[in-house]
Write a protein that holds these residues in place. Structure first.
Motif, PDB file in Angstrom:
ATOM      1  N   GLN A 134      61.002 163.308  50.968  1.00  5.93           N
ATOM      2  CA  GLN A 134      60.044 164.483  50.971  1.00  5.93           C
ATOM      3  C   GLN A 134      58.743 164.143  51.887  1.00  5.93           C
ATOM      4  N   ARG A 135      58.448 162.851  51.819  1.00  4.15           N
ATOM      5  CA  ARG A 135      57.439 162.334  52.677  1.00  4.15           C
ATOM      6  C   ARG A 135      57.761 162.481  54.038  1.00  4.15           C
ATOM      7  N   VAL A 136      58.931 162.281  54.548  1.00  5.28           N
ATOM      8  CA  VAL A 136      59.236 162.139  55.868  1.00  5.28           C
ATOM      9  C   VAL A 136      59.444 163.619  56.158  1.00  5.28           C
ATOM     10  N   ALA A 137      59.893 164.502  55.557  1.00  5.07           N
ATOM     11  CA  ALA A 137      60.103 165.795  55.934  1.00  5.07           C
ATOM     12  C   ALA A 137      58.586 166.592  55.843  1.00  5.07           C
ATOM     13  N   SER A 138      57.821 166.319  54.962  1.00  8.69           N
ATOM     14  CA  SER A 138      56.496 167.008  55.034  1.00  8.69           C
ATOM     15  C   SER A 138      55.815 166.507  56.490  1.00  8.69           C
ATOM     16  N   TYR A 195      51.364 197.183  59.827  1.00 13.57           N
ATOM     17  CA  TYR A 195      52.157 195.954  59.838  1.00 13.57           C
ATOM     18  C   TYR A 195      51.707 195.108  58.531  1.00 13.57           C
ATOM     19  N   THR A 196      51.056 195.737  57.560  1.00 11.38           N
ATOM     20  CA  THR A 196      50.880 194.953  56.441  1.00 11.38           C
ATOM     21  C   THR A 196      51.838 194.016  55.954  1.00 11.38           C
ATOM     22  N   ARG A 197      53.197 194.707  55.647  1.00 10.93           N
ATOM     23  CA  ARG A 197      54.011 193.994  55.107  1.00 10.93           C
ATOM     24  C   ARG A 197      54.787 192.806  55.751  1.00 10.93           C
ATOM     25  N   ILE A 198      55.017 192.939  57.076  1.00  9.82           N
ATOM     26  CA  ILE A 198      55.652 192.140  57.952  1.00  9.82           C
ATOM     27  C   ILE A 198      54.840 190.692  57.988  1.00  9.82           C
ATOM     28  N   VAL A 199      53.414 191.138  58.359  1.00  7.86           N
ATOM     29  CA  VAL A 199      52.578 189.822  58.708  1.00  7.86           C
ATOM     30  C   VAL A 199      52.271 189.220  57.299  1.00  7.86           C
ATOM     31  N   SER A 200      52.232 189.780  56.119  1.00  8.98           N
ATOM     32  CA  SER A 200      52.293 189.139  54.963  1.00  8.98           C
ATOM     33  C   SER A 200      53.579 188.299  54.832  1.00  8.98           C
ATOM     34  N   ASP A 201      54.712 188.884  55.041  1.00 14.88           N
ATOM     35  CA  ASP A 201      55.932 187.930  55.175  1.00 14.88           C
ATOM     36  C   ASP A 201      55.895 186.719  55.822  1.00 14.88           C
ATOM     37  N   LEU A 202      55.176 186.897  57.007  1.00 15.20           N
ATOM     38  CA  LEU A 202      55.088 185.775  58.064  1.00 15.20           C
ATOM     39  C   LEU A 202      54.074 184.787  57.499  1.00 15.20           C
ATOM     40  N   SER A 203      52.859 185.277  57.145  1.00 12.85           N
ATOM     41  CA  SER A 203      51.600 184.518  56.753  1.00 12.85           C
ATOM     42  C   SER A 203      51.334 183.995  55.354  1.00 12.85           C
ATOM     43  N   SER A 204      51.833 184.977  54.493  1.00 15.90           N
ATOM     44  CA  SER A 204      51.587 185.017  53.062  1.00 15.90           C
ATOM     45  C   SER A 204      52.787 184.321  52.185  1.00 15.90           C
ATOM     46  N   CYS A 205      53.885 185.095  52.460  1.00 12.85           N
ATOM     47  CA  CYS A 205      55.215 184.738  51.758  1.00 12.85           C
ATOM     48  C   CYS A 205      55.888 183.443  52.558  1.00 12.85           C
ATOM     49  N   GLY A 206      55.357 183.270  53.795  1.00 16.78           N
ATOM     50  CA  GLY A 206      56.266 182.340  54.642  1.00 16.78           C
ATOM     51  C   GLY A 206      55.959 180.961  54.117  1.00 16.78           C
ATOM     52  N   PRO A 207      54.822 180.565  53.681  1.00 14.45           N
ATOM     53  CA  PRO A 207      54.965 178.888  53.073  1.00 14.45           C
ATOM     54  C   PRO A 207      56.181 178.838  52.096  1.00 14.45           C
ATOM     55  N   ALA A 208      56.293 179.932  51.080  1.00 13.37           N
ATOM     56  CA  ALA A 208      57.274 179.871  50.135  1.00 13.37           C
ATOM     57  C   ALA A 208      58.483 179.807  50.693  1.00 13.37           C
ATOM     58  N   PHE A 209      58.708 180.532  51.575  1.00  9.10           N
ATOM     59  CA  PHE A 209      60.098 180.577  52.373  1.00  9.10           C
ATOM     60  C   PHE A 209      60.571 179.431  53.235  1.00  9.10           C
ATOM     61  N   MET A 210      59.499 178.840  53.825  1.00 10.60           N
ATOM     62  CA  MET A 210      59.631 177.409  54.652  1.00 10.60           C
ATOM     63  C   MET A 210      59.774 176.365  53.555  1.00 10.60           C
ATOM     64  N   SER A 211      59.191 176.282  52.493  1.00 11.94           N
ATOM     65  CA  SER A 211      59.277 175.299  51.689  1.00 11.94           C
ATOM     66  C   SER A 211      60.501 175.370  50.767  1.00 11.94           C
ATOM     67  N   PHE A 212      61.168 176.479  50.621  1.00 14.96           N
ATOM     68  CA  PHE A 212      62.562 176.517  50.127  1.00 14.96           C
ATOM     69  C   PHE A 212      63.730 175.857  51.037  1.00 14.96           C
ATOM     70  N   PHE A 213      63.488 176.258  52.203  1.00 11.29           N
ATOM     71  CA  PHE A 213      64.500 175.632  52.936  1.00 11.29           C
ATOM     72  C   PHE A 213      64.255 174.183  53.344  1.00 11.29           C
ATOM     73  N   LEU A 214      62.968 173.715  53.206  1.00 17.54           N
ATOM     74  CA  LEU A 214      62.665 172.198  53.286  1.00 17.54           C
ATOM     75  C   LEU A 214      63.040 171.631  52.095  1.00 17.54           C
ATOM     76  N   GLU A 215      62.941 172.182  50.951  1.00 20.91           N
ATOM     77  CA  GLU A 215      63.475 171.744  49.721  1.00 20.91           C
ATOM     78  C   GLU A 215      65.013 171.420  49.644  1.00 20.91           C
ATOM     79  N   GLN A 216      65.742 172.463  50.182  1.00 24.84           N
ATOM     80  CA  GLN A 216      67.130 172.434  50.270  1.00 24.84           C
ATOM     81  C   GLN A 216      67.492 171.280  51.251  1.00 24.84           C
ATOM     82  N   PHE A 217      66.839 171.063  52.300  1.00 26.24           N
ATOM     83  CA  PHE A 217      67.051 169.825  53.151  1.00 26.24           C
ATOM     84  C   PHE A 217      66.925 168.617  52.496  1.00 26.24           C
ATOM     85  N   ILE A 218      65.820 168.407  51.878  1.00 25.61           N
ATOM     86  CA  ILE A 218      65.443 167.084  51.133  1.00 25.61           C
ATOM     87  C   ILE A 218      66.336 166.878  50.089  1.00 25.61           C
TER      88      ILE A 218
END
Length: 279
Positions: A199-203, A161-184
């Motif tokens: 950005q302050r409110v969303a963060s 499960y190396t790849r999928i847990v890497s998606d969730l844990s290691s890549c996940g911050p970039a993915f979630m930040s992308f969607f947050l950036e679009q929201f902002i």
């Protein structure tokens, strides 16, 4: 404990800085090397007592734990340089997901582990995903996880499960930040609110949501149910998101897994001369 770091790029430097900031390690306990020596020396110059070595073997020789923080295509060369100096009582830790435990156990006469860190470890948060080879004992696991616990929550996972847990844990911050950036950006474009304020409110919202999911014991579905009143504004917006983003994360996972398989094949050819079907 004396620790070597081979590779002082983004993740190597992040781990070193996090360990020092958390008090897990002091600079004199750390030796570093890098393909470009001046980068290793520049990092050592920032921390009194840290040593930079010109050769990777020098950074690994005699260390209790050696972190291998190099890119997939560089791995075989680095491992070949370490073969003459690594000893059975040492722990070599790869942070490179396409490099399998079997690749390293076939080359190095030492204990082998793989750890998938996250950028969140920089602030002492998130997980460190731990995978262990057959030579690792319970005492070795405790030693490594004790170190990682200063900057993260160590979680043992199966290598498949190396790849999928890497998606969730290691890549996940970039993915979630992308969607947050679009929201902002949408908030700024549609309403004129200042970007810094949005950005302050969303963060703060994202931090609070994370706490609800961890310390608050809520699931993602629980949060949606509590926020979205039937027939209300949030419920209508969630319906839009379901229509517009359905399947996007399936495509995301297929994309990361395809790239992983490509990298794994190249690493396997370098180590054993043939491609393998990886995790």
């Amino acid at each position: 404990m004396n620790v070597g770091f081979i590779g002082t790029g983004t993740m190597g430097s992040l781990l070193i800085e996090a360990f020092i900031a958390s008090g897990a390690l002091s600079p004199p306990q750390i030796t570093v090397s890098n393909r470009t020596f001046t980068k290793a020396q520049a990092l050592a110059d920032r921390y009194s007592g840290m040593k930079a070595e010109t050769a990777n073997a020098g950074a690994a020789c005699g260390k209790d734990i050696v972190f291998l923080c190099v890119k997939p295509h560089e791995f075989k060369k680095v491992v070949d340089e370490l073969k003459p100096v690594m000893r059975p009582d040492q722990i070599a830790v790869s942070i490179t997901s396409p490099v399998l435990i079997s690749h390293l156990e076939g080359e190095l006469d030492c204990k082998i582990a793989k750890v998938i860190p996250s950028i969140t470890n920089h602030v002492g948060s998130g997980a460190s995903l731990c995978i262990y080879g057959k030579r690792i004992g319970e005492e070795d696991k405790q030693r490594l996880e004790g170190l990682l616990s200063y900057i993260s929550e160590p979680l043992c996972i199966a290598e498949e499960y190396t790849r999928i847990v890497s998606d969730l844990s290691s890549c996940g911050p970039a993915f979630m930040s992308f969607f947050l950036e679009q929201f902002i950006e949408a908030a700024v474009a549609e309403t004129g609110i200042g970007r810094e304020e949005a950005q302050r409110v969303a963060s703060a919202m994202l931090l609070g949501t994370g706490l609800l999911l961890t310390e608050g014991g809520l699931s993602p579905a629980d949060i949606q149910a509590r926020v979205a009143v039937p027939g209300g504004i949030t419920a209508k917006a969630l319906s839009l998101l379901q229509r517009e983003t359905g399947g996007v994360f399936n495509q995301l996972i297929r994309t990361t897994h395809a790239k992983f398989r490509e990298d794994l094949s190249k690493v396997s050819v370098a180590f054993i001369g043939e491609e393998v079907n990886g995790q």
